[in-house]
Design an enzyme around this catalytic site. Structure first.
Site, mmCIF file in Angstrom:
data_model
loop_
_atom_site.group_PDB
_atom_site.id
_atom_site.type_symbol
_atom_site.label_atom_id
_atom_site.label_comp_id
_atom_site.label_asym_id
_atom_site.label_seq_id
_atom_site.Cartn_x
_atom_site.Cartn_y
_atom_site.Cartn_z
ATOM 1 N N LEU A 1 -12.854 5.588 -19.383
ATOM 2 C CA LEU A 1 -11.788 5.774 -18.394
ATOM 3 C C LEU A 1 -12.307 5.342 -17.023
ATOM 4 O O LEU A 1 -13.276 5.902 -16.503
ATOM 5 C CB LEU A 1 -11.358 7.240 -18.357
ATOM 6 N N ARG B 1 -12.191 9.612 -2.625
ATOM 7 C CA ARG B 1 -13.244 10.198 -1.781
ATOM 8 C C ARG B 1 -14.423 9.263 -1.537
ATOM 9 O O ARG B 1 -15.293 9.544 -0.734
ATOM 10 C CB ARG B 1 -13.716 11.522 -2.412
ATOM 11 N N THR C 1 -5.870 11.662 -17.163
ATOM 12 C CA THR C 1 -6.817 11.150 -18.168
ATOM 13 C C THR C 1 -6.168 11.004 -19.548
ATOM 14 O O THR C 1 -6.510 10.098 -20.306
ATOM 15 C CB THR C 1 -8.046 12.080 -18.270
ATOM 16 N N GLY D 1 -15.907 6.893 -16.844
ATOM 17 C CA GLY D 1 -16.674 5.825 -16.184
ATOM 18 C C GLY D 1 -17.435 6.297 -14.965
ATOM 19 O O GLY D 1 -18.308 5.585 -14.464
ATOM 20 N N ASP D 2 -17.144 7.511 -14.482
ATOM 21 C CA ASP D 2 -17.819 7.980 -13.266
ATOM 22 C C ASP D 2 -18.903 9.019 -13.572
ATOM 23 O O ASP D 2 -19.317 9.757 -12.697
ATOM 24 C CB ASP D 2 -16.806 8.534 -12.249
ATOM 25 N N LYS E 1 -39.470 -22.552 -3.868
ATOM 26 C CA LYS E 1 -38.200 -22.539 -4.619
ATOM 27 C C LYS E 1 -38.233 -23.567 -5.739
ATOM 28 O O LYS E 1 -38.658 -24.709 -5.516
ATOM 29 C CB LYS E 1 -37.044 -22.878 -3.671
ATOM 30 N N TYR F 1 -43.151 -24.955 3.215
ATOM 31 C CA TYR F 1 -42.015 -24.880 2.292
ATOM 32 C C TYR F 1 -42.270 -25.798 1.107
ATOM 33 O O TYR F 1 -42.468 -27.000 1.272
ATOM 34 C CB TYR F 1 -40.714 -25.310 2.998
ATOM 35 N N ASN G 1 -54.726 -28.134 -2.269
ATOM 36 C CA ASN G 1 -54.782 -27.409 -1.003
ATOM 37 C C ASN G 1 -53.679 -27.914 -0.078
ATOM 38 O O ASN G 1 -53.592 -29.118 0.177
ATOM 39 C CB ASN G 1 -56.130 -27.596 -0.331
ATOM 40 N N ASN H 1 -36.917 -31.978 0.332
ATOM 41 C CA ASN H 1 -36.327 -32.131 -1.001
ATOM 42 C C ASN H 1 -34.852 -32.473 -0.957
ATOM 43 O O ASN H 1 -34.272 -32.782 -1.977
ATOM 44 C CB ASN H 1 -36.550 -30.853 -1.816
HETATM 45 C C1 UD1 Z 1 -12.250 15.239 -15.658
HETATM 46 C C2 UD1 Z 1 -11.809 16.283 -16.684
HETATM 47 C C3 UD1 Z 1 -12.634 17.540 -16.471
HETATM 48 C C4 UD1 Z 1 -14.108 17.234 -16.592
HETATM 49 C C5 UD1 Z 1 -14.491 16.104 -15.630
HETATM 50 C C6 UD1 Z 1 -15.908 15.666 -15.890
HETATM 51 C C7 UD1 Z 1 -9.455 15.925 -17.201
HETATM 52 C C8 UD1 Z 1 -8.065 16.339 -16.929
HETATM 53 N N1 UD1 Z 1 -10.399 16.561 -16.513
HETATM 54 O O1 UD1 Z 1 -11.941 15.736 -14.366
HETATM 55 O O2 UD1 Z 1 -12.297 18.513 -17.458
HETATM 56 O O3 UD1 Z 1 -14.877 18.393 -16.313
HETATM 57 O O4 UD1 Z 1 -13.637 14.972 -15.814
HETATM 58 O O5 UD1 Z 1 -16.349 14.752 -14.931
HETATM 59 O O6 UD1 Z 1 -9.666 15.080 -18.034
HETATM 60 N N2 UD1 Z 1 -8.853 8.108 -14.829
HETATM 61 C C9 UD1 Z 1 -8.057 7.068 -15.219
HETATM 62 N N3 UD1 Z 1 -6.707 7.188 -15.096
HETATM 63 C C10 UD1 Z 1 -6.109 8.304 -14.603
HETATM 64 C C11 UD1 Z 1 -6.932 9.364 -14.193
HETATM 65 C C12 UD1 Z 1 -8.308 9.243 -14.320
HETATM 66 O O7 UD1 Z 1 -8.543 6.026 -15.685
HETATM 67 O O8 UD1 Z 1 -4.863 8.327 -14.557
HETATM 68 C C13 UD1 Z 1 -10.321 7.975 -14.964
HETATM 69 C C14 UD1 Z 1 -11.073 8.060 -13.659
HETATM 70 O O9 UD1 Z 1 -11.267 6.760 -13.132
HETATM 71 C C15 UD1 Z 1 -12.395 8.699 -14.070
HETATM 72 C C16 UD1 Z 1 -12.041 9.511 -15.285
HETATM 73 O O10 UD1 Z 1 -10.794 9.064 -15.738
HETATM 74 O O11 UD1 Z 1 -13.360 7.714 -14.416
HETATM 75 C C17 UD1 Z 1 -11.970 10.993 -14.962
HETATM 76 O O12 UD1 Z 1 -10.956 11.179 -14.006
HETATM 77 P P1 UD1 Z 1 -11.155 12.132 -12.744
HETATM 78 O O13 UD1 Z 1 -9.928 12.109 -11.947
HETATM 79 O O14 UD1 Z 1 -12.432 11.804 -12.071
HETATM 80 O O15 UD1 Z 1 -11.245 13.531 -13.511
HETATM 81 P P2 UD1 Z 1 -12.005 14.817 -13.026
HETATM 82 O O16 UD1 Z 1 -11.165 15.512 -12.023
HETATM 83 O O17 UD1 Z 1 -13.387 14.513 -12.679
HETATM 84 CA CA CA Z 2 -14.573 12.717 -11.960
#
Ligand code: UD1
Ligand code: CA
Length: 461
Positions: free
Chosen positions: A8, A15, A78, A102-103, A351, A366, A377, A386
């Site tokens: 995801l 933020r 999610t 993904g985060d 290079k 160079y 040398n 070049n």
């Molecule tokens: C989410 C979980 C939470 C968990 C946490 C762990 C849910 C509802 N909550 O919360 O239980 O403890 O991760 O880090 O799942 N994303 C999308 N599309 C969307 C929303 C989100 O692709 O519509 C992706 C975001 O880019 C991110 C990931 O899903 O990579 C998680 O979303 P984020 O909003 O960060 O969820 P958290 O609030 O961290």
């Molecule tokens: Ca998150």
């Protein structure tokens, strides 16, 4: 078994205050998404699908060929993000589906694999990877009943005071049986304070339907950490940086002062090598044994042999053979190949060139697009010319040649073995072996010229 991983990555990451998708933020110079992708592939996912959203084109370009990207037009949570992969799930027969955030860049293949075997041996339809952490604020909480059986995930926004005290949290990583995922997702609603489709609601739905679900507690609690802003990003960077340095030190690398030392987590460094402050070793680099690297040295995709000294060197996509001594102030650009026992120093740039063993390029020089033999040398201030404004050409310099100070070598040109150039020469014709080339006008002294011409003003002192 045929398993799909869904990462995801659609969120904007408000933020972070960034013009890039949040998952492109880097931990030790690698985007978080790459770390998560590696973990998925390392755990044996047969196919990887990344859900994109905010600035999707940046991610699509970045991931080109490494994962299937599916766009989520509106970010509705999610659960909604995972729904975007339903066509893929219908199209192909998958046994299990792994969901990753993904985060959360520290998720590792081992934890994912352990969770899968937990999931399979117990016959669960869904297995969430959880962790116990000191400060659970912001995470979804793992709720268990009096038997300790997992019953739900409650998001922070929906949690009451008691639930907020739970310190076992949802990492966001979870395994589903593929058929169960499709069924459970169809029952997720957006009936909550944020109006989002929470993937985490699938647990409560499964429990109500008396389908077996589990929470696998990760041994590595860091696996769940994520970064929502740049302060947390710095904390994750620092955590991984220390971990890498500790691993290296315990394997025989000396880092007497870690100030400004940042080393890629895959870098290999040999024993008895000393890393001095301000040294940054980026991806794709290896350093041999008994080297002294730094201070203030940056390596990117560079291979360094044994017994090498690099003092204030910047090198990208270069190779340095054993016993070379480079610095201070050397720049190695792509495809610079430095031979054994070579010395380069004091403002030297190399290079796309091969420098043969025992050659010395000591000052203000160079060397570009050149093949330099052994034992050559270079005097101070040599320039390989070049580039003629249109094309790049090569200089070939034979073994044991002696290039005088301030020589310009106009490429293409070939300098024979043991040949000399007179200082200040501009060489545009080949020089045979053992010859001296003088390419400057002969000096003429005009006797008493100053007395006759008086070209100066009368001096006052
Ligand atoms: C989410 C979980 C939470 C968990 C946490 C762990 C849910 C509802 N909550 O919360 O239980 O403890 O991760 O880090 O799942 N994303 C999308 N599309 C969307 C929303 C989100 O692709 O519509 C992706 C975001 O880019 C991110 C990931 O899903 O990579 C998680 O979303 P984020 O909003 O960060 O969820 P958290 O609030 O961290
Ligand atoms: Ca998150």
């Amino acid at each position: 078994m045929n398993n799909l991983a869904i990462i995801l990555a659609g969120g904007e990451g408000t933020r972070m205050h960034s013009e890039k998708p949040k998952v492109m933020a880097e931990i030790l110079f690698r985007p978080m998404i790459d770390r998560v992708l590696d973990a998925a592939k390392g755990a044996g996912a047969d196919e990887v699908c990344v859900i994109t959203g905010y600035k999707a084109e940046i991610l699509e370009n970045h991931l080109a060929g490494r994962a299937v990207c599916v766009h989520q037009d509106r970010r509705l949570g999610t659960g909604h993000a995972v729904m975007q992969a339903l066509p893929l799930l219908r199209e192909k027969q998958f046994d299990n589906v792994l969901i990753l955030n993904g985060d959360a860049p520290f998720i590792d293949s081992e934890t994912i694999r352990e969770a899968l075997s937990y999931h399979l041996t117990r016959g669960f339809v869904q297995t969430v990877i959880s962790a116990r952490i000191d400060d659970p604020t912001g995470y979804g909480r793992i709720v268990r009943d009096y038997n300790g059986d997992f019953t739900a995930i409650i998001e922070e926004a929906s949690a009451d005071k008691e639930t907020k005290k739970i310190n076992e949290i949802n990492s966001g990583a979870m395994w589903f049986r593929a058929d169960a995922l499709v069924e459970l997702l169809s029952k997720v609603t957006n009936d909550n304070s944020k109006g989002e489709y929470y993937l985490t609601d699938t647990v409560g739905i499964a429990v109500r339907e008396k389908r077996p679900v589990g929470a696998y507690t990760a041994k590595n609690a860091d696996a769940v950490l994520g970064a929502n802003n740049r302060l947390q990003l710095m904390e994750l960077n620092e955590k991984l940086r220390r971990k890498v340095l500790e691993r290296l030190m315990l394997s025989g690398v000396s880092i007497p002062c870690a100030d400004g030392v940042i080393i890629d987590d895959h870098a290999e460094i040999g024993t008895d090598t000393v890393i001095l402050p301000g040294t940054i070793i980026k991806e794709g680099s290896t350093v041999g044994r008994h080297c002294v690297i730094g201070p203030n040295t940056v390596l990117y995709k560079t291979k360094v042999g044994d017994n090498v000294t690099l003092n204030q060197v910047q090198a990208e996509e270069a190779e340095v053979a054993d016993n070379a001594n480079l610095g201070p102030f050397v720049h190695l650009r792509p495809n610079a190949k430095i031979g054994e026992y070579v010395h380069c120093g004091n403002f030297v740039e190399v290079k796309n060139s091969v420098i043969g063993a025992h050659t010395a390029v000591s000052h203000l020089t160079y060397v570009g697009d050149s093949d330099v033999g052994k034992g050559v040398n270079f005097g101070c201030g040599v320039v390989t010319v070049n580039f003629n404004g249109k094309t790049k050409n090569r200089c070939v310099i034979g073994d044991d040649a002696f290039i005088g100070c301030n020589t310009n070598l106009i490429a293409p040109v070939k300098i024979g073995d043991r040949a000399y150039t007179a200082a200040g020469s501009t060489i545009d014709r080949d020089i045979p072996d053992d010859a001296l080339a003088i390419a400057r006008s002969r000096q003429e002294n005009k006797e008493n010229w100053v007395i006759r011409k008086k070209p100066y003003r009368e001096k006052k002192y």
